[in-house]
Design a protein around this motif. Structure first.
Motif, PDB file in Angstrom:
ATOM      1  N   ARG A  75      -2.774  -9.265  12.240  1.00  0.00           N
ATOM      2  CA  ARG A  75      -2.012  -9.648  13.431  1.00  0.00           C
ATOM      3  C   ARG A  75      -0.630 -10.171  13.044  1.00  0.00           C
ATOM      4  NH1 ARG A  75      -5.139 -12.668  18.031  1.00  0.00           N
ATOM      5  NH2 ARG A  75      -3.951 -11.178  19.290  1.00  0.00           N
ATOM      6  N   THR A  76      -0.128  -9.674  11.924  1.00  0.00           N
ATOM      7  CA  THR A  76       1.188 -10.063  11.423  1.00  0.00           C
ATOM      8  C   THR A  76       2.100  -8.844  11.425  1.00  0.00           C
ATOM      9  OG1 THR A  76       0.171 -11.710   9.978  1.00  0.00           O
ATOM     10  CG2 THR A  76       2.434 -11.061   9.473  1.00  0.00           C
ATOM     11  N   PRO A  77       3.291  -8.940  11.987  1.00  0.00           N
ATOM     12  CA  PRO A  77       4.197  -7.786  12.011  1.00  0.00           C
ATOM     13  C   PRO A  77       4.532  -7.276  10.613  1.00  0.00           C
ATOM     14  CG  PRO A  77       4.970  -9.501  13.491  1.00  0.00           C
ATOM     15  CD  PRO A  77       3.858 -10.103  12.679  1.00  0.00           C
ATOM     16  N   VAL A  78       4.849  -6.005  10.552  1.00  0.00           N
ATOM     17  CA  VAL A  78       5.194  -5.347   9.288  1.00  0.00           C
ATOM     18  C   VAL A  78       6.698  -5.187   9.189  1.00  0.00           C
ATOM     19  CG1 VAL A  78       5.000  -3.207   7.981  1.00  0.00           C
ATOM     20  CG2 VAL A  78       3.006  -4.111   9.192  1.00  0.00           C
ATOM     21  N   THR A  79       7.231  -5.476   8.007  1.00  0.00           N
ATOM     22  CA  THR A  79       8.641  -5.221   7.716  1.00  0.00           C
ATOM     23  C   THR A  79       8.726  -4.218   6.574  1.00  0.00           C
ATOM     24  OG1 THR A  79       9.290  -7.446   8.387  1.00  0.00           O
ATOM     25  CG2 THR A  79      10.840  -6.221   7.021  1.00  0.00           C
ATOM     26  N   LEU A  80       9.448  -3.124   6.812  1.00  0.00           N
ATOM     27  CA  LEU A  80       9.616  -2.087   5.798  1.00  0.00           C
ATOM     28  C   LEU A  80      11.083  -1.930   5.438  1.00  0.00           C
ATOM     29  CD1 LEU A  80       7.262   0.755   7.137  1.00  0.00           C
ATOM     30  CD2 LEU A  80       6.852  -0.760   5.197  1.00  0.00           C
ATOM     31  N   ASP A  81      11.335  -1.732   4.175  1.00  0.00           N
ATOM     32  CA  ASP A  81      12.685  -1.465   3.691  1.00  0.00           C
ATOM     33  C   ASP A  81      12.765   0.026   3.357  1.00  0.00           C
ATOM     34  OD1 ASP A  81      15.080  -1.180   2.343  1.00  0.00           O
ATOM     35  OD2 ASP A  81      14.874  -3.051   1.220  1.00  0.00           O
ATOM     36  N   PHE A  82      13.558   0.751   4.128  1.00  0.00           N
ATOM     37  CA  PHE A  82      13.658   2.191   3.929  1.00  0.00           C
ATOM     38  C   PHE A  82      14.089   2.544   2.510  1.00  0.00           C
ATOM     39  CE2 PHE A  82      16.267   6.040   3.833  1.00  0.00           C
ATOM     40  CZ  PHE A  82      15.356   6.966   4.305  1.00  0.00           C
TER      41      PHE A  82
ATOM     42  N   GLY B 232       5.302  12.663  -1.721  1.00  0.00           N
ATOM     43  CA  GLY B 232       4.924  13.704  -0.772  1.00  0.00           C
ATOM     44  C   GLY B 232       3.598  13.488  -0.080  1.00  0.00           C
ATOM     45  N   SER B 233       3.014  12.304  -0.230  1.00  0.00           N
ATOM     46  CA  SER B 233       1.709  12.032   0.358  1.00  0.00           C
ATOM     47  C   SER B 233       1.853  11.249   1.660  1.00  0.00           C
ATOM     48  CB  SER B 233       0.829  11.284  -0.638  1.00  0.00           C
ATOM     49  OG  SER B 233       0.595  12.097  -1.779  1.00  0.00           O
TER      50      SER B 233
ATOM     51  N   GLY C 219      10.250   4.721  -4.807  1.00  0.00           N
ATOM     52  CA  GLY C 219       8.801   4.811  -4.656  1.00  0.00           C
ATOM     53  C   GLY C 219       8.348   6.222  -4.338  1.00  0.00           C
ATOM     54  N   PRO C 220       7.509   6.362  -3.315  1.00  0.00           N
ATOM     55  CA  PRO C 220       6.899   7.665  -3.018  1.00  0.00           C
ATOM     56  C   PRO C 220       7.838   8.581  -2.222  1.00  0.00           C
ATOM     57  CG  PRO C 220       6.101   6.022  -1.480  1.00  0.00           C
ATOM     58  CD  PRO C 220       7.003   5.302  -2.430  1.00  0.00           C
ATOM     59  N   GLU C 221       8.803   9.156  -2.927  1.00  0.00           N
ATOM     60  CA  GLU C 221       9.802   9.999  -2.255  1.00  0.00           C
ATOM     61  C   GLU C 221       9.134  11.142  -1.497  1.00  0.00           C
ATOM     62  OE1 GLU C 221      13.861  12.526  -3.312  1.00  0.00           O
ATOM     63  OE2 GLU C 221      12.860  11.297  -4.839  1.00  0.00           O
ATOM     64  N   GLY C 222       9.609  11.357  -0.277  1.00  0.00           N
ATOM     65  CA  GLY C 222       9.089  12.457   0.527  1.00  0.00           C
ATOM     66  C   GLY C 222       7.765  12.162   1.205  1.00  0.00           C
ATOM     67  N   SER C 223       7.305  10.937   1.111  1.00  0.00           N
ATOM     68  CA  SER C 223       6.029  10.585   1.740  1.00  0.00           C
ATOM     69  C   SER C 223       6.231  10.309   3.224  1.00  0.00           C
ATOM     70  CB  SER C 223       5.415   9.366   1.060  1.00  0.00           C
ATOM     71  OG  SER C 223       5.065   9.683  -0.268  1.00  0.00           O
ATOM     72  N   ALA C 224       5.108  10.200   3.930  1.00  0.00           N
ATOM     73  CA  ALA C 224       5.162  10.027   5.377  1.00  0.00           C
ATOM     74  C   ALA C 224       4.254   8.891   5.811  1.00  0.00           C
ATOM     75  CB  ALA C 224       4.718  11.315   6.080  1.00  0.00           C
ATOM     76  N   ILE C 225       4.634   8.255   6.929  1.00  0.00           N
ATOM     77  CA  ILE C 225       3.796   7.261   7.581  1.00  0.00           C
ATOM     78  C   ILE C 225       3.396   7.818   8.936  1.00  0.00           C
ATOM     79  CG2 ILE C 225       3.662   4.931   8.526  1.00  0.00           C
ATOM     80  CD1 ILE C 225       5.826   4.109   6.578  1.00  0.00           C
TER      81      ILE C 225
ATOM     82  N   ALA D 280       0.831  -1.206   0.000  1.00  0.00           N
ATOM     83  CA  ALA D 280       0.000   0.000   0.000  1.00  0.00           C
ATOM     84  C   ALA D 280       0.863   1.253   0.000  1.00  0.00           C
ATOM     85  CB  ALA D 280      -0.925  -0.014   1.218  1.00  0.00           C
ATOM     86  N   LEU D 281       1.947   1.227   0.735  1.00  0.00           N
ATOM     87  CA  LEU D 281       2.851   2.373   0.798  1.00  0.00           C
ATOM     88  C   LEU D 281       3.399   2.719  -0.576  1.00  0.00           C
ATOM     89  CD1 LEU D 281       4.358   4.364   2.693  1.00  0.00           C
ATOM     90  CD2 LEU D 281       6.153   2.635   2.892  1.00  0.00           C
ATOM     91  N   ALA D 282       3.679   1.700  -1.372  1.00  0.00           N
ATOM     92  CA  ALA D 282       4.237   1.920  -2.712  1.00  0.00           C
ATOM     93  C   ALA D 282       3.228   2.558  -3.653  1.00  0.00           C
ATOM     94  CB  ALA D 282       4.732   0.596  -3.297  1.00  0.00           C
ATOM     95  N   LYS D 283       1.961   2.580  -3.264  1.00  0.00           N
ATOM     96  CA  LYS D 283       0.911   3.174  -4.098  1.00  0.00           C
ATOM     97  C   LYS D 283       0.771   4.677  -3.880  1.00  0.00           C
ATOM     98  CE  LYS D 283      -0.562  -0.919  -5.575  1.00  0.00           C
ATOM     99  NZ  LYS D 283      -0.569  -1.329  -6.997  1.00  0.00           N
ATOM    100  N   LEU D 284       1.481   5.219  -2.905  1.00  0.00           N
ATOM    101  CA  LEU D 284       1.364   6.645  -2.600  1.00  0.00           C
ATOM    102  C   LEU D 284       1.993   7.513  -3.687  1.00  0.00           C
ATOM    103  CD1 LEU D 284       2.265   7.163   1.176  1.00  0.00           C
ATOM    104  CD2 LEU D 284       0.109   7.764   0.064  1.00  0.00           C
TER     105      LEU D 284
END
Length: 294
Positions: A212-219, A201-202, A225-231, A194-198
């Motif tokens: 109930r499954t942990p999330v793994t993110l690769d910075f 800057g969004s 992908g969505p440069e400058g976006s935020a979580i 979902a993050l890659a769909k941003l």
């Protein structure tokens, strides 16, 4: 889970005693039953009748029909509710629909505020077939957003379209971005997709982890992908709730919000309903009735 007799709650000075006509369990509450603490009585979404007004003079008088959001204790015949977390029900809004409003509805309202103005913006919503998802879809579409809802089945997707979703997909990978806002409640493998769909800057707002499954993110994925976006992390909780409840009631009363209730049962069937809710066999909300309003 089993029924047990208990003493009637004694309300604090700023609490009203409500005779519960209907309550709505939430999936997250079922997890409390995995290792319940002694004396646990869950229940945060209730509707019923005020039978004892608050001693400090705040809140509605005896005989007023209300919807409430107590911290606990709602799966019972009586519950003490802080008056700042009550809203009066008009005659056209019944207890069943009202009980389906609090947690899911407040979450949806506050999420949209966190997202900022959504008119004209493309919004991706994961986990859309739950109670929060139905409210978010209708509220966001009504505010002018172009909503893409992610839900597992075609049957559930049909209802989301009827509530205003511009597109429905059955896997987040199938959503056609980019999106100005992502509202993510699934966790696990879905969040990075979902993050890659941003759009650049969004913002992705993370408000649940239904898998109930942990999330793994690769910075480093942000570089392509969505440069400058935020979580952003979001949690709805924070009293008072009365003003938001009154807003939800007003929207229902005016026909602008439609609680999606998949099951209404006598509270004698609470255990079965909790299992089905936990196993995600219920679309939208389930409501249990006590018979007090008959």
């Amino acid at each position: 889970m089993e029924f047990a007799d208990d003493v009637q709650p004694v309300p604090a000075a700023d609490e009203a005693l409500v005779r519960v006509e209907a309550f709505s369990p939430n999936r997250g509450e079922t997890f409390l039953l995995e290792n319940p603490r002694p004396g646990l009585v869950p229940g945060k979404d209730v509707a019923g009748l005020v039978v004892q007004a608050a001693a400090d003079g705040s809140g509605p008088p005896i005989g007023t029909r209300v919807v409430g959001h107590p911290a606990k204790g709602g799966w019972a015949e009586y519950v003490a509710v802080p008056t700042h977390s009550l809203a009066v029900l008009p005659g056209a809004v019944d207890a069943v629909r009202a009980a389906a409003l609090p947690l899911a509805g407040i979450t949806a309202l506050r999420l949209l505020r966190a997202a900022g103005g959504v008119a004209g913006r493309r919004v991706l919503l994961t986990g859309a077939s739950g109670g929060v998802g139905h409210y978010l879809t209708e509220l966001a579409a009504g505010a002018g957003a172009e909503v893409t809802a992610v839900t597992a089945t075609a049957r559930r997707g049909e209802r989301l379209r009827a509530l205003g979703a511009a597109a429905v997909v059955h896997d987040v990978a199938g959503a056609r971005g980019p999106f100005d806002v992502v509202l993510e409640s699934t966790g696990g493998a879905a969040l990075p997709v979902a993050l890659a769909k941003l759009a650049a800057g969004s913002t992705l707002i993370w408000f649940g982890q239904a898998s109930r499954t942990p999330v793994t993110l690769d910075f480093f994925d942000f570089f392509t992908g969505p440069e400058g976006s935020a979580i952003r992390h979001f949690h709805y909780a924070g009293a008072p709730y009365g003003e938001d409840l009154a807003t939800l009631v007003r929207l229902v009363d005016s026909g602008r919000l439609h609680p999606e209730i998949d099951r209404v049962e006598d509270w004698g069937r609470t255990a079965r309903t909790l299992v089905d809710l936990r196993e995600r066999r219920i679309r939208g909300k389930a409501v249990l009735t006590t018979g007090a309003g008959r």
